[in-house]
Scaffold this motif. Structure first.
Motif, PDB file in Angstrom:
ATOM      1  N   MET A 141       0.834  -1.204   0.000  1.00  0.00           N
ATOM      2  CA  MET A 141       0.000   0.000   0.000  1.00  0.00           C
ATOM      3  C   MET A 141       0.871   1.258   0.000  1.00  0.00           C
ATOM      4  N   VAL A 142       1.979   1.214   0.726  1.00  0.00           N
ATOM      5  CA  VAL A 142       2.911   2.341   0.740  1.00  0.00           C
ATOM      6  C   VAL A 142       3.512   2.517  -0.655  1.00  0.00           C
ATOM      7  N   LEU A 143       3.933   1.416  -1.248  1.00  0.00           N
ATOM      8  CA  LEU A 143       4.496   1.469  -2.600  1.00  0.00           C
ATOM      9  C   LEU A 143       3.452   1.953  -3.606  1.00  0.00           C
ATOM     10  N   SER A 144       2.222   1.481  -3.463  1.00  0.00           N
ATOM     11  CA  SER A 144       1.143   1.910  -4.346  1.00  0.00           C
ATOM     12  C   SER A 144       0.886   3.406  -4.214  1.00  0.00           C
ATOM     13  N   GLY A 145       0.869   3.895  -2.980  1.00  0.00           N
ATOM     14  CA  GLY A 145       0.656   5.325  -2.760  1.00  0.00           C
ATOM     15  C   GLY A 145       1.750   6.164  -3.388  1.00  0.00           C
ATOM     16  N   ALA A 146       2.999   5.721  -3.199  1.00  0.00           N
ATOM     17  CA  ALA A 146       4.128   6.454  -3.786  1.00  0.00           C
ATOM     18  C   ALA A 146       4.056   6.432  -5.308  1.00  0.00           C
ATOM     19  N   GLN A 147       3.740   5.273  -5.870  1.00  0.00           N
ATOM     20  CA  GLN A 147       3.654   5.167  -7.323  1.00  0.00           C
ATOM     21  C   GLN A 147       2.493   6.002  -7.862  1.00  0.00           C
ATOM     22  N   SER A 148       1.399   6.057  -7.106  1.00  0.00           N
ATOM     23  CA  SER A 148       0.267   6.878  -7.508  1.00  0.00           C
ATOM     24  C   SER A 148       0.671   8.345  -7.601  1.00  0.00           C
ATOM     25  N   ALA A 149       1.406   8.815  -6.604  1.00  0.00           N
ATOM     26  CA  ALA A 149       1.858  10.209  -6.614  1.00  0.00           C
ATOM     27  C   ALA A 149       2.757  10.476  -7.827  1.00  0.00           C
ATOM     28  N   LEU A 150       3.634   9.538  -8.137  1.00  0.00           N
ATOM     29  CA  LEU A 150       4.500   9.696  -9.312  1.00  0.00           C
ATOM     30  C   LEU A 150       3.682   9.669 -10.611  1.00  0.00           C
ATOM     31  N   ALA A 151       2.706   8.776 -10.670  1.00  0.00           N
ATOM     32  CA  ALA A 151       1.846   8.704 -11.860  1.00  0.00           C
ATOM     33  C   ALA A 151       1.079  10.010 -12.041  1.00  0.00           C
ATOM     34  N   GLY A 152       0.684  10.616 -10.920  1.00  0.00           N
ATOM     35  CA  GLY A 152      -0.002  11.901 -11.005  1.00  0.00           C
ATOM     36  C   GLY A 152       0.846  12.950 -11.698  1.00  0.00           C
ATOM     37  N   GLY A 153       2.126  12.968 -11.373  1.00  0.00           N
ATOM     38  CA  GLY A 153       3.042  13.885 -12.053  1.00  0.00           C
ATOM     39  C   GLY A 153       3.094  13.614 -13.553  1.00  0.00           C
ATOM     40  N   PHE A 154       3.091  12.339 -13.913  1.00  0.00           N
ATOM     41  CA  PHE A 154       3.088  11.962 -15.325  1.00  0.00           C
ATOM     42  C   PHE A 154       1.806  12.435 -16.004  1.00  0.00           C
ATOM     43  N   PHE A 155       0.659  12.255 -15.315  1.00  0.00           N
ATOM     44  CA  PHE A 155      -0.619  12.724 -15.878  1.00  0.00           C
ATOM     45  C   PHE A 155      -0.602  14.238 -16.085  1.00  0.00           C
ATOM     46  N   LEU A 156      -0.060  14.968 -15.117  1.00  0.00           N
ATOM     47  CA  LEU A 156      -0.012  16.431 -15.262  1.00  0.00           C
ATOM     48  C   LEU A 156       0.843  16.826 -16.461  1.00  0.00           C
ATOM     49  N   LYS A 157       1.947  16.113 -16.662  1.00  0.00           N
ATOM     50  CA  LYS A 157       2.796  16.392 -17.826  1.00  0.00           C
ATOM     51  C   LYS A 157       2.042  16.047 -19.110  1.00  0.00           C
ATOM     52  N   GLN A 158       1.337  14.920 -19.096  1.00  0.00           N
ATOM     53  CA  GLN A 158       0.567  14.490 -20.258  1.00  0.00           C
ATOM     54  C   GLN A 158      -0.540  15.498 -20.583  1.00  0.00           C
ATOM     55  N   ALA A 159      -1.092  16.124 -19.554  1.00  0.00           N
ATOM     56  CA  ALA A 159      -2.177  17.091 -19.739  1.00  0.00           C
ATOM     57  C   ALA A 159      -1.712  18.330 -20.490  1.00  0.00           C
ATOM     58  N   THR A 160      -0.425  18.600 -20.465  1.00  0.00           N
ATOM     59  CA  THR A 160       0.110  19.766 -21.174  1.00  0.00           C
ATOM     60  C   THR A 160       0.696  19.402 -22.537  1.00  0.00           C
ATOM     61  N   GLY A 161       0.640  18.120 -22.883  1.00  0.00           N
ATOM     62  CA  GLY A 161       1.221  17.660 -24.146  1.00  0.00           C
ATOM     63  C   GLY A 161       0.311  17.898 -25.331  1.00  0.00           C
ATOM     64  N   ALA A 162       0.877  17.661 -26.510  1.00  0.00           N
ATOM     65  CA  ALA A 162       0.130  17.863 -27.752  1.00  0.00           C
ATOM     66  C   ALA A 162      -0.796  16.689 -28.057  1.00  0.00           C
ATOM     67  N   ALA A 163      -0.396  15.477 -27.665  1.00  0.00           N
ATOM     68  CA  ALA A 163      -1.213  14.290 -27.945  1.00  0.00           C
ATOM     69  C   ALA A 163      -2.497  14.335 -27.117  1.00  0.00           C
ATOM     70  N   THR A 164      -3.575  13.855 -27.702  1.00  0.00           N
ATOM     71  CA  THR A 164      -4.860  13.842 -27.007  1.00  0.00           C
ATOM     72  C   THR A 164      -4.961  12.580 -26.151  1.00  0.00           C
ATOM     73  N   PRO A 165      -5.016  12.764 -24.826  1.00  0.00           N
ATOM     74  CA  PRO A 165      -5.115  11.597 -23.946  1.00  0.00           C
ATOM     75  C   PRO A 165      -6.543  11.059 -23.911  1.00  0.00           C
ATOM     76  N   GLY A 166      -6.658   9.803 -23.487  1.00  0.00           N
ATOM     77  CA  GLY A 166      -7.977   9.183 -23.374  1.00  0.00           C
ATOM     78  C   GLY A 166      -8.042   8.262 -22.174  1.00  0.00           C
ATOM     79  N   ILE A 167      -9.151   7.592 -22.033  1.00  0.00           N
ATOM     80  CA  ILE A 167      -9.364   6.713 -20.894  1.00  0.00           C
ATOM     81  C   ILE A 167      -8.343   5.567 -20.868  1.00  0.00           C
ATOM     82  N   ARG A 168      -7.898   5.154 -22.031  1.00  0.00           N
ATOM     83  CA  ARG A 168      -6.895   4.082 -22.094  1.00  0.00           C
ATOM     84  C   ARG A 168      -5.543   4.531 -21.532  1.00  0.00           C
ATOM     85  N   ASP A 169      -5.325   5.827 -21.449  1.00  0.00           N
ATOM     86  CA  ASP A 169      -4.101   6.339 -20.817  1.00  0.00           C
ATOM     87  C   ASP A 169      -4.203   6.280 -19.295  1.00  0.00           C
ATOM     88  N   ILE A 170      -5.416   6.291 -18.779  1.00  0.00           N
ATOM     89  CA  ILE A 170      -5.650   6.238 -17.334  1.00  0.00           C
ATOM     90  C   ILE A 170      -5.741   4.795 -16.851  1.00  0.00           C
TER      91      ILE A 170
END
Length: 187
Positions: free
Chosen positions: A126-155
């Motif tokens: 659970m600790v590892l999952s929480g840490a990885q979730s926080a890191l994935a959030g950073g990736f999502f924020l970066k993806q949100a500013t990208g040119a490619a159109t994200p979708g549900i399959r990215d989540i």
């Protein structure tokens, strides 16, 4: 509540969380580029389910006051479900940005819950999952500013990793309990 009751509850809870997340991932990949209404329902349902699950576990584990990180996680997830509904009208980049912020906050709160519950066993996942979730959030924020159109399959892979970690915790608790059980008796 005894430690064994806690472990039994946690095993059930972790299997439930793994199953729901796996079903969500399957639905996300099945619907994929399908009807926008179906995708919207799935995107709002994911944080809404997380809120309900955190409330359920907190109440079953001593109440909201005894579990402030889960109470916080439930609140953040409710706000996220509403924010996703609003972001759907602004486009996929906004939705991924909301998921990114949520993944960071809920990941840190999950990490705190895992640390608080450390003695219950299987909390390293659970600790590892929480840490990885926080890191994935950073990736999502970066993806949100990208040119490619994200979708549900990215989540969906984010949810799949969540399912994996919940399943690992359930199996870990089951094996630990079986090792503690007297010969001839299993829990």
């Amino acid at each position: 509540m005894t430690h064994h009751t806690d472990a039994r509850w946690l095993r059930f809870y972790y299997v439930l969380r793994a199953g729901v997340a796996a079903a969500w991932v399957a639905a996300a990949f099945t619907i994929g580029e399908g009807p926008p209404a179906g995708i919207a329902i799935l995107l709002v349902a994911y944080p809404a389910w997380d809120a309900a699950a955190n409330l359920l576990d907190a109440r079953r584990s001593g109440g909201l006051r005894s579990n402030p990180s889960q109470a916080g996680n439930a609140a953040v997830s409710v706000v996220t479900a509403v924010a996703v509904a609003v972001a759907l009208g602004q486009g996929p980049h906004a939705v991924v940005a909301v998921f990114g912020a949520w993944a960071i906050l809920s990941g840190l709160l999950q990490l705190a819950t895992g640390l608080r519950r450390w003695k219950a066993g299987a909390q390293w996942a659970m600790v590892l999952s929480g840490a990885q979730s926080a890191l994935a959030g950073g990736f999502f924020l970066k993806q949100a500013t990208g040119a490619a159109t994200p979708g549900i399959r990215d989540i969906a892979p984010y949810a799949a990793f969540g399912a994996f970690y919940f399943l690992v915790s359930a199996v870990w608790l089951t094996v630990a309990r079986a090792r503690q059980a007297p010969v001839g008796r299993t829990a």
